[in-house]
Design a protein around this motif. Sequence first.
Motif: not given
Lengths: 284, 347, 233
Positions: A194-213
Amino acid sequence: MNAAQLLNGIALGSLLMVLSSGLAMIYGLRGVANFAHGALYMSGAYIAYSVSDRAGFWLALLVVPLALAVVGVLLELVFFRPLQHRSHIELGLITFGLALMAERLVVLIWGERTLRVTPPEFLQGTSNFLGVEYPSYRLAIIAIAVVLAAALVLWLRSTTTGLHIRAASQDIETAAIMGINVDRVSLVVVAVGSALAGFAGALAAPYIALDPGMGSAFLITVLIIVVVGGIGSIGGAMIAGMGLGVIQSVTTVWSPSVAVVVPYLALTIVLLWRPTGLAGKRVS
Amino acid sequence: MTTTAPTDVVSPSAAAPEASPRGRLKGTLVGLGIAVATLLAGLAVPYVVTDTYRMSLLVEGTLLSLLAIGIGFLARHLGLISLGHGAFFGAAAYGVGIATTNWGWSPTTAVGFGVVVGTGFAVVMGLLVVRSSGFGFLMLTLALSQALYALSVQTSARPLTGAHDGKLLSYDRDMTFLGLAQRDVMNPGLFWPMAWIALTMCATVLWLVGRSRFGTTLEGIRENEERMRFSGYDTFGPRLVAFVLSGAVASLGGALFAINSGYVSPDILGFTRAGDSLIAALVGGFGLLVGPIVGTFLFVYAQANFNFGGNLHLFTGMALILVLVFMPGGITGSLQKLYHRLRRGRR
Amino acid sequence: MTIFEGRGLTVRYGAHVALDGVDIALEPGVVHGVIGPNGAGKSTFIDALSGRKRPSSGTVTFEGVDITRRSVRWRRRKGLSRSFQRTSVFGAMTVGDQLEMVARRNNEEDLGEIVRTLGLEGILDRVCAEIAYGTQRSVDLAIALIGRPKVVLLDEPCAGLVHDESVRMLQHVRDVCKERDVAALLVEHDVEGVFRTCDVITVLDLGKLLATGTPDDVRADENVIRAYLGSAA
């Protein structure tokens, strides 16, 4: 195709690699494909948004995995462990329900509009890499993800916990008989996954746009990667994740419409040619 | 990871054994009688429910039920849980839209075409997935149906599918669907008989198939695929046939859905749509044929009444988890268990 | 007169050789036992013979024809049948339904006889998962015997049975084999039972063939005594 496009592929592949290794770990151990994995990734990105807004991006990279590890612990203690004697399908469907709920919760907390996270200042521009001007942040993603993947492999290969995880992934019952504390191993795996999944999300955040989908969109890709890589195989998932990221990005340059179906095409080809996935465990 | 133990969700109801062929025939006749009675009684619904909105909900529930009983059929007879049946429903809907709007076909022919398209996709997907079981099956059906979604919203697909805008159906005013002009087709009271007849007919066919020798073969495959092969049975063919049959039922639902609503939303192939029907079917219960239908009507009711702030999936997700944790077997399964307990208590 | 033959059967799992060039020949009306200590390769052997596991090398012939690459379904249709060590029945179906289902596929004309021989008359309308374990083993055997197969491969039919049940099971196997002129292969853990039941015995050890012969020959074989019976007998 030029070097920048190849680097785009590697950056996407790096994210997929981190994300799918977490899914593969949980799958290998609990026998459950965690459909909430996309939701964990999305939550990571959104939490990163809030944290970096207040305390900066670097702190977010630290806080998010910890927060998601706690979510993982809850997932294990509330669902996976008490229900481990139920069929795997039922557990999988429960995670599917969790994913649906998470998607709405994110909307309730952060709203439906698209959000953006700014990368730290010194990574905002471009750097010269092998003769190409390339966004610095994406280079950072690649570097961080590769280091992380290497650390993960090293951890699984050379520590006692890693040995126990690998043993339990082979055969959880035998591992239990051999005296491995399967509950503890499972807790570690689900928390780390789970931590890895969250980390990937955090890492991706500045790179992609955040939307609920964003979670469910990625979930499908990651599920495909895990099947293609060979179910339960972490190494297979890493290789398939990187490979798919590169192929998809490169195809996008050539034809965006074809690029969308690349994962599905890869899945179909692998299924026809080698039903057990690249790493050879059986799809069952 | 080949767990052959039957899952709780899909555990079959221990039906009362009908040892003699005569008892079996009698059971079939009684069942057919009930089907005819249900069919006729249902036709009276528009005379009882006069409110157009309520009527439209009933029509929606009926059409989505076709999708749900398709999913339920696979789960009950083969123990396979599909997240891909939305693809057949959606492909059929788009088939109808394209045939009428782009090619100027009559709605009646277009519905036939839609069913063929949906069923065709079921054949292709079936060839790829029926060898797998359990999680493999669940993930593969999800992935392949999402491939269709990804394609349908492509800009290059816009002339056919309307991409993210969806597809509005239009056809000549003098063209009819089985005698109903476009205005009438979209009137739930007038469309109801078609939806209801389709549902009762499909449910009856699936029920008869389940009782047939072919149904027994499927049951054998569900219980022990390997022993079936070691007993001389082909296990791929029957699974493919069952998959395609359930896909065809879902396709009919999709084709009628498109003609009735006059619009195909891109969500029809989406991730949440795929989940909705499975959840509805699961909550209703797979053990009985009517389980998925009960679940679907509940879902449509909930969608109409509890969807405040678009939070429907918060509740459906919760309902799914609660049912799986506390009452595997769904609503009808729990009622059935209660019934058996009461009967045993009386004896 | 040999009807079913395995020659030089070898099964490798990576570097590990589970079965190493084993030969066997079965004749109609003869019960052929296979024994060996744990890890001798008994299960691998029956899997390789029955087509569940494709041998790395070696051939399986049936009525003189090479069938090594034929599917299990094809084999069953031609009269080659097997049972399983871990009871393999159709749990949620009634005993009657599943026997009829298999009988239909394999053109069994007298299912009643099998049912009577194995004493299953009273439980035909019981759901299989709910009956006693010993009876499930009989159902498993009945499924394998339906359709008058010419060759039956039995993988530890007595596994998990108490002594009396075990004796009865082996008696059934012998009776059916003699009455129907079936070539039977009996893989068993219960050495004493095998010696009592079988006409010919093959001993495996560490994937290799140790000895083949009549019970008396095998009992007297020095290799067998040394490697296997030494402590037990």
